[in-house]
Design an enzyme around this catalytic site. Structure first.
Site, mmCIF file in Angstrom:
data_model
loop_
_atom_site.group_PDB
_atom_site.id
_atom_site.type_symbol
_atom_site.label_atom_id
_atom_site.label_comp_id
_atom_site.label_asym_id
_atom_site.label_seq_id
_atom_site.Cartn_x
_atom_site.Cartn_y
_atom_site.Cartn_z
ATOM 1 N N TYR A 261 -1.131 37.140 -15.354
ATOM 2 C CA TYR A 261 -2.497 36.756 -15.702
ATOM 3 C C TYR A 261 -2.897 37.256 -17.084
ATOM 4 O O TYR A 261 -3.574 36.542 -17.840
ATOM 5 C CB TYR A 261 -3.474 37.284 -14.651
ATOM 6 C CG TYR A 261 -4.913 36.924 -14.937
ATOM 7 C CD1 TYR A 261 -5.389 35.647 -14.644
ATOM 8 C CD2 TYR A 261 -5.779 37.849 -15.516
ATOM 9 C CE1 TYR A 261 -6.701 35.301 -14.925
ATOM 10 C CE2 TYR A 261 -7.094 37.512 -15.803
ATOM 11 C CZ TYR A 261 -7.554 36.235 -15.499
ATOM 12 O OH TYR A 261 -8.850 35.896 -15.786
ATOM 13 N N LYS B 175 -3.737 33.452 -20.774
ATOM 14 C CA LYS B 175 -4.793 32.983 -21.670
ATOM 15 C C LYS B 175 -4.295 32.864 -23.101
ATOM 16 O O LYS B 175 -4.551 31.863 -23.785
ATOM 17 C CB LYS B 175 -5.991 33.928 -21.599
ATOM 18 C CG LYS B 175 -7.174 33.491 -22.459
ATOM 19 C CD LYS B 175 -7.735 32.153 -21.982
ATOM 20 C CE LYS B 175 -8.985 31.781 -22.761
ATOM 21 N NZ LYS B 175 -9.539 30.471 -22.300
ATOM 22 N N HIS C 67 0.852 -1.184 0.000
ATOM 23 C CA HIS C 67 0.000 0.000 0.000
ATOM 24 C C HIS C 67 0.894 1.243 0.000
ATOM 25 O O HIS C 67 1.977 1.247 0.590
ATOM 26 C CB HIS C 67 -0.897 0.020 1.243
ATOM 27 C CG HIS C 67 -1.637 -1.251 1.468
ATOM 28 N ND1 HIS C 67 -2.670 -1.680 0.655
ATOM 29 C CD2 HIS C 67 -1.496 -2.222 2.416
ATOM 30 C CE1 HIS C 67 -3.135 -2.830 1.093
ATOM 31 N NE2 HIS C 67 -2.437 -3.189 2.157
#
Length: 240
Positions: free
Chosen positions: A181, A185, A46
């Site tokens: 910023y 985009k 695990h």
């Protein structure tokens, strides 16, 4: 040495090693925060952030009262009142998550060893894997195990490892980069037509309050995760 249902020893590096639980041999291998290892024998066990183990460490909830074995054999009582983020990479498997954590001062930290068993009641629930300094006299003690219900954890295959990068002020994150910023985009749009056969990468951006994990092909972002910090940082590795 024995305590409740466990048998343990102290190794030559002064760490505690759990040898048996309920008279069954146990395996607990602690990893440094952010450590990457290559050992195929570990894949059978695990894995929780910071540890590979034959023991399943159960789910705990915030505000649980725990007891931690100290170096003099006594139990120290603590409360899980904070959270932090830890990860490791084992055989290209990136294991990560937010963990409940107790706050300890310098005096208490000096009494605790890596590997020390952690109990809830008389039940073994985890082991000490790391400490993270958050103030002059304040440390976080993460308690690893199955994900706390209000937190996030996960794992993914990372063929090229995980790059860790400090998240700079006033920057936004996309894919493999951080930019102002007003530029992020446009950068994202420019990646739309890039080749899908580019090299895969995983990047972890961090600051005290937040973690971002991106999975990418070249500079094209495929996945973007947001989680609270802080990132547990090892003493021996410097993250840029």
């Amino acid at each position: 040495m024995e305590l409740y249902n466990i048998k343990y020893a102290i190794d030559p590096t002064n760490k505690i090693v759990i040898e048996q639980v309920d008279n069954v041999d146990a395996f607990v291998h602690i990893l440094e925060p952010g450590q990457e290892v290559f050992d195929e024998t570990l894949s059978q066990y695990h894995q929780f952030p910071g540890v590979v183990s034959s023991i399943i460490f159960p789910q705990l909830v915030l505000n649980t009262i725990i007891s931690v074995l100290s170096e003099d054999g006594s139990l120290l009582t603590l409360k899980l009142e904070n959270t932090c983020f830890n990860f490791h990479v084992c055989n290209k498997r990136f294991v990560f998550g937010n963990l409940p954590a107790a706050v300890v001062n310098n005096e208490t930290k000096q009494k605790l060893r890596i590997g020390a068993p952690i109990f809830a009641g008389k039940k073994l629930v985890s082991v000490v894997t790391a400490f993270h300094r958050v103030g002059e006299n304040e440390w976080l003690l993460p308690v690893t195990g199955i994900r706390e219900a209000s937190q996030l954890s996960g794992h993914m295959k990372v063929l090229n490892g995980v790059r860790v990068e400090k998240w700079r002020p006033n920057m936004s994150v996309y894919g493999t980069v951080q930019l102002p910023y007003d530029k992020i985009k446009q950068h994202a749009l420019e990646q739309e037509n890039k080749t899908p056969n580019a090299l895969e990468s995983c990047v972890l951006f961090y600051k005290d309050s937040e973690i971002r994990i991106t999975y990418n092909k070249g500079d094209y972002e495929i996945m973007h995760l947001r989680m609270p910090g802080p990132l547990i940082q090892p003493n021996t590795i410097y993250y840029s």
